[in-house]
Enzyme design. Sequence first.
Site, PDB file in Angstrom:
ATOM      1  N   THR B 189       0.759  -1.290  -0.019  1.00 20.50           N
ATOM      2  CA  THR B 189       0.569   0.116   0.213  1.00 20.50           C
ATOM      3  C   THR B 189       1.220   1.360  -0.282  1.00 20.50           C
ATOM      4  O   THR B 189       2.112   1.235   0.875  1.00 20.50           O
ATOM      5  CB  THR B 189      -0.576   0.036   1.128  1.00 20.50           C
ATOM      6  OG1 THR B 189       0.505  -0.037   2.576  1.00 20.50           O
ATOM      7  CG2 THR B 189      -1.682  -1.005   1.059  1.00 20.50           C
ATOM      8  N   GLU B 334      -5.850  -4.442   1.845  1.00 10.43           N
ATOM      9  CA  GLU B 334      -5.618  -5.104   2.558  1.00 10.43           C
ATOM     10  C   GLU B 334      -6.694  -6.423   2.286  1.00 10.43           C
ATOM     11  O   GLU B 334      -7.009  -6.658   3.318  1.00 10.43           O
ATOM     12  CB  GLU B 334      -5.743  -4.418   3.931  1.00 10.43           C
ATOM     13  CG  GLU B 334      -4.026  -3.427   4.258  1.00 10.43           C
ATOM     14  CD  GLU B 334      -4.589  -2.078   3.290  1.00 10.43           C
ATOM     15  OE1 GLU B 334      -4.958  -2.325   2.516  1.00 10.43           O
ATOM     16  OE2 GLU B 334      -3.761  -0.905   4.151  1.00 10.43           O
ATOM     17  N   LYS B 446     -13.978  15.886  14.602  1.00 10.26           N
ATOM     18  CA  LYS B 446     -15.079  15.384  15.809  1.00 10.26           C
ATOM     19  C   LYS B 446     -15.218  16.809  16.721  1.00 10.26           C
ATOM     20  O   LYS B 446     -15.017  16.911  17.463  1.00 10.26           O
ATOM     21  CB  LYS B 446     -13.845  14.658  16.573  1.00 10.26           C
ATOM     22  CG  LYS B 446     -14.230  13.172  15.323  1.00 10.26           C
ATOM     23  CD  LYS B 446     -13.083  12.061  16.045  1.00 10.26           C
ATOM     24  CE  LYS B 446     -12.836  11.231  14.297  1.00 10.26           C
ATOM     25  NZ  LYS B 446     -12.068  10.082  15.555  1.00 10.26           N
ATOM     26  N   TRP B 451     -19.212  13.747  14.868  1.00  6.53           N
ATOM     27  CA  TRP B 451     -18.410  13.199  13.815  1.00  6.53           C
ATOM     28  C   TRP B 451     -19.436  14.415  12.442  1.00  6.53           C
ATOM     29  O   TRP B 451     -20.284  14.197  11.747  1.00  6.53           O
ATOM     30  CB  TRP B 451     -18.172  12.312  13.222  1.00  6.53           C
ATOM     31  CG  TRP B 451     -17.533  11.272  14.137  1.00  6.53           C
ATOM     32  CD1 TRP B 451     -18.088  12.060  15.666  1.00  6.53           C
ATOM     33  CD2 TRP B 451     -17.290  10.018  13.947  1.00  6.53           C
ATOM     34  NE1 TRP B 451     -16.404  10.730  15.672  1.00  6.53           N
ATOM     35  CE2 TRP B 451     -17.009   9.939  15.512  1.00  6.53           C
ATOM     36  CE3 TRP B 451     -17.084   9.643  13.332  1.00  6.53           C
ATOM     37  CZ2 TRP B 451     -16.100   9.297  15.596  1.00  6.53           C
ATOM     38  CZ3 TRP B 451     -16.150   8.239  13.056  1.00  6.53           C
ATOM     39  CH2 TRP B 451     -15.496   7.551  14.238  1.00  6.53           C
TER      40      TRP B 451
END
Lengths: 546, 546
Positions: B189, B334, B446, B451
């Site tokens: 990655t 992943e 936040k 959020w």
Amino acid sequence: MTALNGQMMHMPLLISSLVRHAARHAGQTEIVSKRVEGDIHRTTWSGIERRSRQVAQALARLGCAEGDRVATLAWNGYRHLEIYYGSSGSGLVLHTINPRLFPEQIAWIANDAADSVLCFDLSFLPLVEKLAPALQTVRHLVLMTDRAHMPAASPLENLLCYDELVEAENGDYAWPVLDENAASSICYTSGTTGHPKGAIYSHRSTVLHAFGSAIPDAMACSGRDVILPVVPMFHVNAWGLPYSGALVGAKLVLPGPHLDGKSLFELFEQERVTFSAGVPTVWLGLLTYMKANDLKFSSFKRTVIGGSACPPAMMKTLQDDYGVEVIHAWGMTEMSPLGTLSRLTSRQDALPKDEQQHLLEKQGRVIYGVDMAIIDDEGRSLPWDGKSAGNLVVRGAWVIGSYFNRPESPLVSVDGEPGWFPTGDVATIDADGFMQITDRSKDVIKSGGEWISSIDLENIAMAHPAVHEAAVISAKHPKWDERPLLVVVAKPGAAVSREELLGFFEGKIAKWQIPDDVAFVAEIPHTATGKIQKLKLREQFKDYRL
Amino acid sequence: MTALNGQMMHMPLLISSLVRHAARHAGQTEIVSKRVEGDIHRTTWSGIERRSRQVAQALARLGCAEGDRVATLAWNGYRHLEIYYGSSGSGLVLHTINPRLFPEQIAWIANDAADSVLCFDLSFLPLVEKLAPALQTVRHLVLMTDRAHMPAASPLENLLCYDELVEAENGDYAWPVLDENAASSICYTSGTTGHPKGAIYSHRSTVLHAFGSAIPDAMACSGRDVILPVVPMFHVNAWGLPYSGALVGAKLVLPGPHLDGKSLFELFEQERVTFSAGVPTVWLGLLTYMKANDLKFSSFKRTVIGGSACPPAMMKTLQDDYGVEVIHAWGMTEMSPLGTLSRLTSRQDALPKDEQQHLLEKQGRVIYGVDMAIIDDEGRSLPWDGKSAGNLVVRGAWVIGSYFNRPESPLVSVDGEPGWFPTGDVATIDADGFMQITDRSKDVIKSGGEWISSIDLENIAMAHPAVHEAAVISAKHPKWDERPLLVVVAKPGAAVSREELLGFFEGKIAKWQIPDDVAFVAEIPHTATGKIQKLKLREQFKDYRL
């Protein structure tokens, strides 16, 4: 350097993971059942999973421990589905028994599998009452109904009520992490000779079969589908649809005991069924009803037909008159059951329609996970030329390696390589991998090293207007070892000679394949399920000499 | 009684079984490549398998032993495909490197993976000449071309010719039976911070991913398909298409280095491509070319778009103007990479078209094999109501458990249950399992326990006519902890005030989500691949106080 492992999560391929997936990601999708009690019952994948956990708890409370067999005699319905997941998911082994077998066979099978519990639908109460004394290992009999439908009196001692057992549990149960190679279910084949034999599947083989059967070249199952398995859940686990349906989160419609044309058509329409699967005879009943009442499907798109070869005329009617794609499939209990399906590839896109249709009438190509070959009687592989016929052998991730309780290996070698399962079928394979069954191995006529298909000859004879029924068997021949003998039942009042019948084959098949003789008989012997008993016929003609 | 095992054949899930299946059952199906050398090359699955066996022999002759890493710097083409199967199939570990990375990153990655051999396309000869001195473990450099195209002179010592190596072998090689959990390939990655990290896949995870990606709710791959992977084979193994293509025996069209609109369109038409997959920008180039030349597709039916969110307008154009079904997908290195795809279910059949479209624009539902959840910062799972946004975590058969060469576990717990991989994305999930990414975890603001999605705010700001580029980051706030700060580059010549911009948000989003302030800047920092560097931006504004 030494070998290196991947660093992926460990996720065993377990049957519980299928129903958990469906409950979590398609939890509101419906499971609709036509009950034995007569009404329509509705639940969801979330409901099925919750009740399956309760079933797991109930079976444990009845004393079932890992590896114990839980038998069913039941139609397609939500309770049967709950038992599928509740038993296998908790480490028990589901044993679906075909209620259409003779009672002595059912008892033999239940004893061979050493079933601990037998769950059964109301329809089978008289059968179980008759069977019970012969069941040597069954400790609990569970009637799959609610308290209101329990019989007031029954000769069965300690008959348990399924709904009561399930509803007594709180569902506070975590699916255990099992070995994926542990047994999950067992199905018996009803062989024509000897005792039935059990195929004992694993969690891994079942999940891989569910993956293989869901891909577009197989059943093409998706969350967009409403699936009605006409094939019974006691017939090779309804060809895996209870598993593949969960894998994709499809809506399932479970038709219960009534599989006549009217009942099926109404369910198809009410529930907007898109996909179904079954043997050819079921479609015959449905189409007859629809034609008589001038009906059309509004949502039904495709069906898998297997179990026996689908008559081309039926494929044509479904496709052309009713807009239903027919996917011809072949498999067997020993293969979980899916082996091949007839699906065109990009190489056949440009073929004329009739050549495409001809390919679609074959049994088709294998799914990844299964491999096949055709071999001669010495185990040498034969060419894939669409002409050479040989014994069809298979191997793969959902093919049995041996039978339950049978120490001897059924496997054979191909060109010296061991590990192939002999299907008992004779087939050709073409260069694109399309397989076509031409005969059963024991029925093919072996004439001087060449094989002649008894089915081909029977099909020709049956086309003669004076023939009511025809069977072709091998007769001993001094020079060719075996030659075809045509056994015929003439139509009442019809007169036809040996010469005329043999002449009827000319131009329709190679000269050397034409039968050597005709035997006229009053009757041809049949099995209980209507198949010609060639074994008996061969016995009858064992002293016949050409 | 003790547990009982299934009695199924043992068939390990190996990458070699995919190419063997394709060669055996779709052996004549073509693999067409646009070569770096400029011409079109044609082979078949049978040819690919034969040459893959020769590659396996050649790599063994170069001294590679089980577990050794074989790196590639290559476009999509048949030689790359042969190396895919020749390396993994023989127990080596394929390491596809993204040639678009900085040379220092490539060298770092090759050294971290301890690659033994590096195979590369002609295009990358200058790059490799530059890299070579920094490669600490590579023992052999193999140029993926024929003798005629080998450079007359190169600073590289012992540069090997791929075609010569392969053709020197006789192909008399039997694929070894490996442990299905052995490593098969490794992909790095390119994280925005720190060194890249390697995801090391197993044979088992790769085959299960190929099954999962082939089903109708995912990519719906079949033998009827002609697949052109625009997504590079160095980008998470072209989203697994070299494997799923073999699993279903599809024809593959590998486009080589030229991915401009004209080159792609010509290949799509010449080879009658039915299915493709790639990131949104590729389709932009193709559609621009087609519009300018008033062209239509004649065979192209559907495409998977992932890598980043597909703009709704592009989905609409492809679907309505060009008749191409767009399947919106989400995943990550992943995850091998497929996680979710946006596919409707039977429950959404009756919804109005615009509501269906709204669902199709989400990232979609997980495939069986993957599970997901959304959690708050304390690891508590959040409701699937389509509104609650949380950190998206996943687990499953093709999700990594840890990174290569990194002892620390990346996994987190959900409601106390360990074993979930944190994706770094923030998402909502609705009651039918449709997931929608709303932000990156590190970018979300936040504010007093609530959020706020930076992406939502940026999309609104970008719609203002005076805004050239906008980025939203969190700024420290004494009461709310964090509040959104809008950073804006105004269009040249445009004048816009803080008040006007903030007023522009009114009615478009809840009042408490509107940014507290606007910072006008001349430029917003970007990564090499064009993404906004929020980390750098946050650094730049670290002393900013609201």
